[in-house]
Design a protein around this motif. Structure first.
Motif, mmCIF file in Angstrom:
data_model
loop_
_atom_site.group_PDB
_atom_site.id
_atom_site.type_symbol
_atom_site.label_atom_id
_atom_site.label_comp_id
_atom_site.label_asym_id
_atom_site.label_seq_id
_atom_site.Cartn_x
_atom_site.Cartn_y
_atom_site.Cartn_z
ATOM 1 N N CYS A 41 -13.302 50.041 28.186
ATOM 2 C CA CYS A 41 -13.221 50.067 26.724
ATOM 3 C C CYS A 41 -11.805 49.686 26.290
ATOM 4 O O CYS A 41 -10.833 50.222 26.834
ATOM 5 C CB CYS A 41 -13.564 51.466 26.205
ATOM 6 S SG CYS A 41 -13.522 51.553 24.402
ATOM 7 N N HIS A 43 -10.284 50.579 23.754
ATOM 8 C CA HIS A 43 -9.640 51.686 23.044
ATOM 9 C C HIS A 43 -8.848 52.591 23.983
ATOM 10 O O HIS A 43 -7.674 52.844 23.773
ATOM 11 C CB HIS A 43 -10.706 52.494 22.298
ATOM 12 C CG HIS A 43 -10.174 53.711 21.610
ATOM 13 N ND1 HIS A 43 -10.762 54.943 21.746
ATOM 14 C CD2 HIS A 43 -9.129 53.892 20.773
ATOM 15 C CE1 HIS A 43 -10.083 55.819 21.024
ATOM 16 N NE2 HIS A 43 -9.096 55.208 20.424
ATOM 17 N N CYS A 79 -16.077 44.291 19.406
ATOM 18 C CA CYS A 79 -16.326 45.640 18.894
ATOM 19 C C CYS A 79 -16.587 45.545 17.393
ATOM 20 O O CYS A 79 -15.767 45.025 16.642
ATOM 21 C CB CYS A 79 -15.133 46.549 19.165
ATOM 22 S SG CYS A 79 -15.391 48.243 18.589
ATOM 23 N N CYS A 84 -11.958 50.816 18.221
ATOM 24 C CA CYS A 84 -11.407 49.544 18.720
ATOM 25 C C CYS A 84 -11.981 48.363 17.941
ATOM 26 O O CYS A 84 -11.987 47.231 18.431
ATOM 27 C CB CYS A 84 -11.646 49.391 20.213
ATOM 28 S SG CYS A 84 -13.358 49.633 20.715
ATOM 29 N N GLN A 87 -11.415 44.420 18.336
ATOM 30 C CA GLN A 87 -11.045 44.069 19.709
ATOM 31 C C GLN A 87 -12.310 43.657 20.450
ATOM 32 O O GLN A 87 -13.412 43.762 19.912
ATOM 33 C CB GLN A 87 -10.373 45.251 20.400
ATOM 34 C CG GLN A 87 -9.042 45.634 19.783
ATOM 35 C CD GLN A 87 -8.430 46.824 20.481
ATOM 36 O OE1 GLN A 87 -8.975 47.921 20.426
ATOM 37 N NE2 GLN A 87 -7.315 46.605 21.148
#
Length: 108
Positions: A41, A43, A79, A84, A87
């Motif tokens: 991920c 994030h 995303c 996030c 991104q």
């Protein structure tokens, strides 16, 4: 090239995780096309799934991060909801040949 699995192991609307050369990755098949991403991920830099091979949301139409619920488009990795937003997941080069999915070596 690194052999990941038989193409038949990932049916329409299914996902599957892998580890290859120390890299965690996963594949998803949507509309007959295969998409391969790094399993991380953007994030928190952690794996996306909460159970093995479970990368999709309840509807099967988006990739979902199990930790904080971020949602990603299957066909681009972008995303579209969550911390996030904006991104993207990192796509990985692959080829589907003779019924096998192969991870291609990345260039430095």
């Amino acid at each position: 090239m690194i052999r990941l699995c038989a193409a038949s192991e990932i049916g329409e609307g299914q996902s599957k995780g892998f580890e290859a050369n120390g890299l965690r990755l996963f594949a998803v098949r949507k509309d007959g096309l295969l998409h391969l991403y790094e399993n991380r991920c953007p994030h928190r830099q952690i794996p996306l799934e909460w159970l093995p091979d479970q990368f999709l949301d309840g509807s099967g139409s988006l990739i979902q991060c199990a930790t904080h619920g971020a949602l990603f488009l299957i066909d681009s990795g972008e995303c579209v909801a969550g911390p996030c937003s904006g991104q993207s997941l990192r796509p990985l080069p692959f080829v589907e040949r003779d019924g096998i999915i192969w991870l291609l070596n990345e260039q430095p």
